[in-house]
Design a protein around this motif. Structure first.
Motif, mmCIF file in Angstrom:
data_model
loop_
_atom_site.group_PDB
_atom_site.id
_atom_site.type_symbol
_atom_site.label_atom_id
_atom_site.label_comp_id
_atom_site.label_asym_id
_atom_site.label_seq_id
_atom_site.Cartn_x
_atom_site.Cartn_y
_atom_site.Cartn_z
ATOM 1 N N ASP A 83 0.790 -10.293 -4.019
ATOM 2 C CA ASP A 83 1.891 -10.748 -4.864
ATOM 3 C C ASP A 83 2.583 -11.939 -4.214
ATOM 4 O O ASP A 83 3.137 -11.841 -3.122
ATOM 5 C CB ASP A 83 2.883 -9.601 -5.081
ATOM 6 N N GLY A 84 2.534 -13.055 -4.890
ATOM 7 C CA GLY A 84 3.157 -14.278 -4.383
ATOM 8 C C GLY A 84 2.207 -15.189 -3.630
ATOM 9 O O GLY A 84 2.477 -16.373 -3.470
ATOM 10 N N HIS B 30 1.707 -15.573 -0.458
ATOM 11 C CA HIS B 30 2.558 -16.225 0.534
ATOM 12 C C HIS B 30 1.747 -16.652 1.762
ATOM 13 O O HIS B 30 0.510 -16.510 1.785
ATOM 14 C CB HIS B 30 3.723 -15.314 0.920
ATOM 15 N N LEU C 121 6.517 -11.145 -8.047
ATOM 16 C CA LEU C 121 6.557 -12.568 -7.707
ATOM 17 C C LEU C 121 5.614 -13.399 -8.556
ATOM 18 O O LEU C 121 5.946 -14.520 -8.935
ATOM 19 C CB LEU C 121 6.204 -12.760 -6.222
ATOM 20 N N SER C 122 4.417 -12.887 -8.823
ATOM 21 C CA SER C 122 3.408 -13.701 -9.496
ATOM 22 C C SER C 122 2.606 -12.876 -10.494
ATOM 23 O O SER C 122 2.304 -11.705 -10.250
ATOM 24 C CB SER C 122 2.469 -14.362 -8.484
ATOM 25 N N SER D 203 5.532 -9.883 0.982
ATOM 26 C CA SER D 203 6.021 -10.018 -0.391
ATOM 27 C C SER D 203 7.420 -9.435 -0.510
ATOM 28 O O SER D 203 8.278 -9.975 -1.229
ATOM 29 C CB SER D 203 5.074 -9.316 -1.362
ATOM 30 N N ARG E 122 10.765 -11.266 -1.965
ATOM 31 C CA ARG E 122 11.602 -10.690 -3.020
ATOM 32 C C ARG E 122 13.063 -10.586 -2.570
ATOM 33 O O ARG E 122 13.988 -10.892 -3.338
ATOM 34 C CB ARG E 122 11.089 -9.303 -3.411
ATOM 35 N N LEU F 104 6.809 -18.642 1.635
ATOM 36 C CA LEU F 104 5.726 -18.946 0.696
ATOM 37 C C LEU F 104 4.919 -20.178 1.110
ATOM 38 O O LEU F 104 3.752 -20.317 0.735
ATOM 39 C CB LEU F 104 6.302 -19.183 -0.701
ATOM 40 N N TYR G 57 9.414 -21.698 -4.690
ATOM 41 C CA TYR G 57 9.044 -20.628 -5.615
ATOM 42 C C TYR G 57 8.952 -21.182 -7.028
ATOM 43 O O TYR G 57 9.776 -21.984 -7.467
ATOM 44 C CB TYR G 57 10.064 -19.492 -5.576
#
Length: 324
Positions: free
Chosen positions: A25-26, A28, A71-72, A159, A163, A178, A182
């Protein structure tokens, strides 16, 4: 990159792969370090590279009534992974059947997918009750590389940390984690068209997630996308607007939230592009969050909302002029 929906009863026939597994997620900087190790392992062993992700993410499945911020979207993950050079994205539907797999059955699934080497985080667990780990897989003959926790200074990159930074409106720290500002990317869809009645037309951008990771009013650079890449607005016959901070973008005033003034019932991402007029429906926009102005407010009337939006747009344009 090829995207494969995992069928537990009949997994896709893949070439020998190096595989990593997680939510990603994200995507990063910690994830990117993992993907670099995956690509290196694949190259060294003459394997294709693959990532397995879960949809919905496990915490979304277990907390469906109150899912955690995300996040994504899957599409955003896929684009970033493709840009990094990954060969396959395997999407596993996380449901009761999948979560009930024993560690041994999950390992059998990896064998069926032709996984030869695995690249995992040092805290990776899998199978029912999280009974499996890297040592379990090594005992079954899999090659396993583990990546230690990735840090920025004394902070763990995760992640969850992203957040938390976004929840605190700490956009600079989120960017540090990241490796980029963002952003949320989505297609412009039809909304309630209330903004038009207030003389502040907005583009309603599909969030494609149960709950966004940030809420409030922001200034953002907005890009129009084509084929996963930033495109020229003129390519779509669009002109006008205020230039953004970064080349090729338009500056936008953005609201993310429930729209309490009209008693909204779902999360929305709405973008107003000052001095812009044009049809954006069906286009894909990327909203890059640059500055936070304030949280969502509930106004006593639509007239007060209109005045509040005008103040927000004026304040955000002043910020843009100061930094551009």
């Amino acid at each position: 990159m090829q995207i494969i929906s995992l069928d537990l009863s009949s997994p896709a026939v893949l070439p020998p792969i190096a595989l990593t597994i997680g939510n990603y997620d994200g995507v990063h900087l910690g994830h990117r370090s993992m993907i670099r190790l995956l690509l290196q392992t694949a190259c060294q062993n003459n394997l294709a590279s693959a990532i397995m992700v879960f949809e919905p993410q496990p915490r979304e499945f277990f907390c469906a009534d109150n899912p955690p911020p995300r996040l994504s979207s899957l599409a955003e993950k896929a684009l970033m992974m493709s840009q990094l050079g990954v060969d396959y994205l395997i999407v596993a539907r996380f449901d009761d059947k999948f979560r009930s797999l024993s560690a041994r059955c999950f390992a059998n699934l990896l064998t069926a997918l032709n996984a030869q080497c695995l690249v995992l985080g040092d805290d990776f667990r899998f199978g029912h009750d999280r009974a499996g780990d890297a040592d379990f897989l090594r005992g079954l003959g899999f090659g396993v590389d583990s990546l230690p926790t990735v840090m920025t200074g004394d902070k763990r990159i995760s992640s969850t940390a992203v957040r938390m930074a976004l929840a605190k409106q700490d956009l600079p720290f989120a960017k540090e984690l990241l490796g980029r500002d963002y952003a949320i990317t989505g297609r412009v869809v039809h909304g309630d068209k209330i903004g038009r009645t207030l003389n502040f037309a907005t583009a309603n951008i599909a969030l494609n997630r149960p709950k966004p990771a940030l809420l409030g009013v922001y200034g953002a650079d907005v890009f129009v996308m084509k084929g996963g890449k930033k495109a020229d607005w003129g390519e779509f016959g669009l002109s006008g607007g205020v230039a953004g901070v970064h080349e090729g973008s338009l500056f936008g005033a953005v609201n993310v939230g429930m729209r309490p003034t009209i008693n909204g019932k779902e999360y929305r991402l709405e973008v107003h592009l000052p001095k812009f007029a044009g049809d954006l429906y069906g286009l894909t926009l990327q909203v890059v969050f640059l500055t936070y102005l304030h949280g969502e407010k509930k106004y006593g009337s639509l007239e007060l909302l209109k005045a509040g939006i005008a103040d927000d747009v004026s304040a955000l344009l002043a910020w843009r002029d100061a930094v551009a």
